[in-house]
Scaffold this motif. Structure first.
Motif, short mmCIF file in Angstrom:
data_model
loop_
_atom_site.label_atom_id
_atom_site.label_comp_id
_atom_site.label_asym_id
_atom_site.label_seq_id
_atom_site.Cartn_x
_atom_site.Cartn_y
_atom_site.Cartn_z
N LYS A 186 10.64 11.08 17.01
CA LYS A 186 10.47 10.05 18.02
C LYS A 186 9.37 9.11 17.57
O LYS A 186 8.25 9.54 17.30
CB LYS A 186 10.13 10.67 19.37
CG LYS A 186 11.27 11.51 19.94
CD LYS A 186 10.92 12.10 21.29
CE LYS A 186 12.09 12.90 21.85
NZ LYS A 186 11.78 13.53 23.15
N ALA A 187 9.69 7.82 17.47
CA ALA A 187 8.73 6.83 16.97
C ALA A 187 8.61 5.68 17.96
O ALA A 187 9.54 5.39 18.71
CB ALA A 187 9.18 6.31 15.60
N GLU A 203 8.78 -3.18 19.20
CA GLU A 203 10.04 -3.45 19.90
C GLU A 203 10.33 -2.39 20.96
O GLU A 203 11.02 -2.65 21.94
CB GLU A 203 11.19 -3.49 18.90
CG GLU A 203 12.51 -3.88 19.52
CD GLU A 203 13.69 -3.70 18.57
OE1 GLU A 203 14.59 -4.54 18.60
OE2 GLU A 203 13.70 -2.71 17.82
N GLY A 204 9.78 -1.19 20.78
CA GLY A 204 10.04 -0.10 21.72
C GLY A 204 10.23 1.22 21.01
O GLY A 204 9.97 1.35 19.81
N LYS A 205 10.69 2.20 21.77
CA LYS A 205 10.85 3.56 21.22
C LYS A 205 12.17 3.67 20.47
O LYS A 205 13.18 3.09 20.85
CB LYS A 205 10.80 4.58 22.35
CG LYS A 205 9.43 4.67 23.03
CD LYS A 205 9.43 5.71 24.14
CE LYS A 205 8.04 5.79 24.78
NZ LYS A 205 8.00 6.79 25.87
N LYS A 206 12.13 4.45 19.38
CA LYS A 206 13.30 4.72 18.56
C LYS A 206 13.32 6.20 18.18
O LYS A 206 12.29 6.88 18.25
CB LYS A 206 13.30 3.88 17.27
CG LYS A 206 13.30 2.37 17.46
CD LYS A 206 14.65 1.87 17.93
CE LYS A 206 14.68 0.35 18.04
NZ LYS A 206 15.96 -0.13 18.58
N GLU A 207 14.49 6.68 17.77
CA GLU A 207 14.60 8.01 17.18
C GLU A 207 15.07 7.85 15.74
O GLU A 207 16.04 7.13 15.48
CB GLU A 207 15.58 8.89 17.97
CG GLU A 207 15.01 9.36 19.30
CD GLU A 207 15.91 10.36 20.01
OE1 GLU A 207 17.01 10.64 19.49
OE2 GLU A 207 15.50 10.88 21.06
N LEU A 208 14.37 8.51 14.82
CA LEU A 208 14.69 8.40 13.40
C LEU A 208 15.28 9.72 12.91
O LEU A 208 14.65 10.77 13.02
CB LEU A 208 13.43 8.07 12.59
CG LEU A 208 12.63 6.84 13.05
CD1 LEU A 208 11.39 6.67 12.20
CD2 LEU A 208 13.49 5.58 13.01
N GLN A 209 16.50 9.65 12.39
CA GLN A 209 17.16 10.84 11.84
C GLN A 209 16.90 10.85 10.34
O GLN A 209 17.44 10.02 9.60
CB GLN A 209 18.66 10.78 12.14
CG GLN A 209 19.39 12.08 11.89
CD GLN A 209 20.83 12.01 12.36
OE1 GLN A 209 21.19 11.17 13.17
NE2 GLN A 209 21.66 12.91 11.85
N VAL A 253 6.33 12.51 5.03
CA VAL A 253 5.69 11.22 4.70
C VAL A 253 5.35 10.46 5.97
O VAL A 253 4.22 9.98 6.16
CB VAL A 253 6.61 10.38 3.78
CG1 VAL A 253 6.04 8.97 3.62
CG2 VAL A 253 6.76 11.04 2.42
N LEU A 254 6.31 10.34 6.88
CA LEU A 254 6.11 9.54 8.10
C LEU A 254 5.02 10.13 9.00
O LEU A 254 4.26 9.38 9.62
CB LEU A 254 7.42 9.43 8.87
CG LEU A 254 8.50 8.57 8.20
CD1 LEU A 254 9.82 8.67 8.96
CD2 LEU A 254 8.07 7.12 8.09
N LEU A 279 20.10 -0.25 17.03
CA LEU A 279 20.40 1.10 17.51
C LEU A 279 19.14 1.81 17.97
O LEU A 279 18.05 1.54 17.48
CB LEU A 279 21.07 1.92 16.40
CG LEU A 279 22.42 1.41 15.88
CD1 LEU A 279 22.92 2.32 14.77
CD2 LEU A 279 23.45 1.33 17.01
N PHE A 280 19.30 2.75 18.91
CA PHE A 280 18.17 3.56 19.37
C PHE A 280 17.90 4.70 18.38
O PHE A 280 16.77 4.95 18.01
CB PHE A 280 18.45 4.14 20.75
CG PHE A 280 17.39 5.11 21.22
CD1 PHE A 280 16.12 4.67 21.55
CD2 PHE A 280 17.67 6.47 21.32
CE1 PHE A 280 15.14 5.55 21.97
CE2 PHE A 280 16.71 7.36 21.75
CZ PHE A 280 15.44 6.90 22.07
N ARG A 281 18.97 5.38 17.93
CA ARG A 281 18.81 6.43 16.91
C ARG A 281 19.29 5.89 15.57
O ARG A 281 20.44 5.48 15.43
CB ARG A 281 19.59 7.69 17.29
CG ARG A 281 19.52 8.76 16.20
CD ARG A 281 20.16 10.07 16.60
NE ARG A 281 19.32 10.85 17.48
CZ ARG A 281 19.50 12.14 17.72
NH1 ARG A 281 20.48 12.80 17.14
NH2 ARG A 281 18.69 12.79 18.54
N ILE A 282 18.41 5.91 14.58
CA ILE A 282 18.70 5.33 13.27
C ILE A 282 18.67 6.41 12.21
O ILE A 282 17.69 7.16 12.10
CB ILE A 282 17.68 4.23 12.91
CG1 ILE A 282 17.62 3.19 14.02
CG2 ILE A 282 17.99 3.59 11.57
CD1 ILE A 282 16.28 3.01 14.64
#
Length: 559
Positions: free
Chosen positions: A457-458, A462-468, A476-477, A542-545
């Motif tokens: 969850k990041a 722009e707002g909240k996103k989910e990174l797959q 790293v992140l 997209l919300f989940r990328i």
């Protein structure tokens, strides 16, 4: 109810009068309020009852409150029905023409409720349907022009937006009269029925729509970039209108069958088995991605079955004759990838392929492949037990761990890589190890970090996103929670990721399509001395990328 008493030195007569007044005062507490009604749209909304006078009113006796209904319902003002419908009609036309509505929405809603209360619901529904039908029929003329798909999509989006607003005004009608008449479609379904009848059922419009969709998919299969959001919207429209299978899916599967039959025949003659199988796997992944992105889920099984038939099934005997060992190694590797990363479009299709292989090559050939499926099913059961174990242990933390237990010998050989995991992950690994070995003593667990993947969850501007992302990308992140800028060397020391793997990981995060990190100096490759910062300005629709890990280029030789 509590009583309140007081003493006084008044005379008996005065005391008796005060006592009587106090009794009346106490009785009045039993009646909180009486509603009279309110005004809306020129109509007084009558209260459903009235209050009579107190009966048997004697000093000191109990008072009885009698409620009686009105004998006659108040009449509507003259011309009220026509004037109110005119207001509602103007509001609907304003919505359809994207202009401002002159009246308050609450006032319009109340007007609908008033009309329904006076048995005008049937006529109101009929009038609403007619005005919606007239508007939809008037849209057909625009579809004789190009660009066609963009126009039909805009018309559909406008229609959905308009019907949502119209239904909000006529909600009382929808929830009373329409709901009580099972033969009538709801206002939303009525809109779908009218759009289907007057727009998409027009043969020229439907043919142009399906031809355009199929052309876009063909162009994408040939490697062109297309507007996938447009495809998703149009196919969703066909599904909502309940014509997806009849109008689109049948033709789509026919085109798919024809494409892969010709392609499979050509490639079997041009390519060696490893290269051919790599292409087959690539095509399967592409079709699986289409199912996830824009195709309806009902297409999943027939689509994958079609691809595998034209593409493995029809040529399986020839493939095995050209290189049985090559096929087994390649298929095992890519099946493992599909199962572990969740890229398999259909478990049923995978098992169907195993049945064909078993028939062609015998049970010994497929035993390890079947073992892979068994491991995945057992892992699901183990995770259910582990989650229950975690709840019983009341383990704190906001990380959810999922583990797949792979039996060595069934799966391809993976080279272990030791990396530096965050303390929270290490703790979860130890908890799982204690849980698992407590049930299966004598076994040994070896963590395969190269196969790990996470959902992070990041939060960006722009707002909240989910990174797959992969486990390496995750390590790293997570560093950027602790600092703003890190060099290649600092990241390498902190994560313990092997140099080549780390460079590919950073390249995927800072140089790919989804650049959540910024690299300095800019460039497509990661070099010594490069520095990295978090890209706070990162934007994505997209919300989940999913950020794909860049794979190592390798050449495999079979002898």
């Amino acid at each position: 109810m509590a009583e309140e008493s007081s003493s006084s030195s008044s005379s008996p007569a005065a005391s008796s009068q005060q006592q009587h007044q106090q009794q009346l005062k106490n009785k009045s507490l039993l009646i909180s309020s009486v509603a009279v009604g309110h005004h809306a749209n020129g109509l007084t909304k009558a209260a459903s009852s009235t209050v009579s006078s107190f009966a048997n009113s004697k000093p000191g006796s109990a008072k009885k409150l009698v409620i009686k209904n009105f004998k006659d319902k108040p009449k509507l003002p003259e011309n009220y029905t026509d004037e109110t419908w005119q207001k509602l009609k103007e509001a609907v036309e304003a919505i359809q023409n994207s202009t401002s509505i002159k009246y308050n929405l609450e006032e319009l809603y109340q007007a609908v409720e008033n009309l329904c209360s006076y048995k005008i619901s049937a006529n109101l529904y009929k009038q609403l349907r007619q005005i919606c039908e007239d508007h939809i029929k008037a849209q057909i003329h625009q579809f004789r022009e190009y660009p066609f798909l963009a126009k039909i999509d805009k018309c559909w989006q406008d229609h959905c937006r308009q019907m949502i607003m119209i239904r909000s005004i006529f909600l009382f009608l929808d929830r009373t009269y329409v709901l009580q008449n099972s033969m009538l479609p709801s206002i939303w379904d009525m809109g779908l029925e009218l759009f289907r009848t007057h727009i998409i059922s027009d043969q020229k419009v439907q043919n142009k729509t399906i031809d355009g969709i199929l052309l876009l998919i063909e162009r994408e299969r040939n490697g062109e970039a297309i507007d996938r959001s447009l495809l998703r919207s149009l196919l969703s429209m066909l599904s909502d209108l309940q014509i997806y299978q009849d109008s689109f899916e049948h033709r789509f599967l026919e085109e798919t069958n024809r494409l892969y039959a010709a392609e499979g025949q050509r490639l079997m003659q041009e390519r060696e088995v490893p290269e051919y199988l790599h292409h087959v796997n690539k095509r399967l992944e592409e079709e699986a991605d289409r199912i996830i992105t824009y195709l309806d889920q009902s297409t999943q099984k027939p689509l994958i079955a079609t691809v595998e038939k034209q593409l493995l099934g029809e040529h399986l005997t020839a493939i095995l004759q050209k290189g049985k060992d090559v096929f087994e190694a390649f298929y095992k590797k890519d099946l493992a990838k599909r199962l572990l990363v969740g890229k398999s479009a259909s478990v049923d299709a995978e098992k169907s392929m195993l049945s064909k292989l078993k028939h062609e090559c015998g049970a010994a050939f497929t035993s390890k492949l079947e073992g892979m499926f068994k491991d995945m099913e057992l892992s699901k059961d183990i995770m259910i037990q582990f989650k229950q174990y975690m709840q019983n242990q009341n383990v704190p933390g906001n990380i959810e761990l999922t583990v797949n237990i792979l039996t060595m010998g069934y799966w391809p050989t993976y080279v272990p890589m030791e990396v530096h995991l965050p303390p929270e992950m290490v703790k979860l690994q130890e908890i799982f190890k204690t849980f698992y070995l407590g049930k299966h003593s004598g076994r040994k667990l070896q963590w395969q970090s190269t196969l790990g993947h996470c959902v992070l969850k990041a939060e960006f501007k722009e707002g909240k996103k989910e990174l797959q992302v992969s486990l390496f990308q995750t390590l790293v992140l997570l560093m950027f929670n602790e600092g703003e800028e890190f060099s290649l060397e600092e990241i390498k020391q902190a994560t313990g990721i092997e140099d080549g793997e780390l460079r590919r990981t950073l390249q995927s995060l800072a140089c790919g399509k989804a650049r959540v990190l910024t690299k300095s100096p800019k460039g497509k490759d990661v070099e010594d001395g490069d520095k990295f910062t978090c890209n706070d300005d990162f934007r994505h629709k997209l919300f989940r990328i999913k950020i794909n890990q860049i794979q190592m280029k390798e050449t495999v030789y079979f002898f």
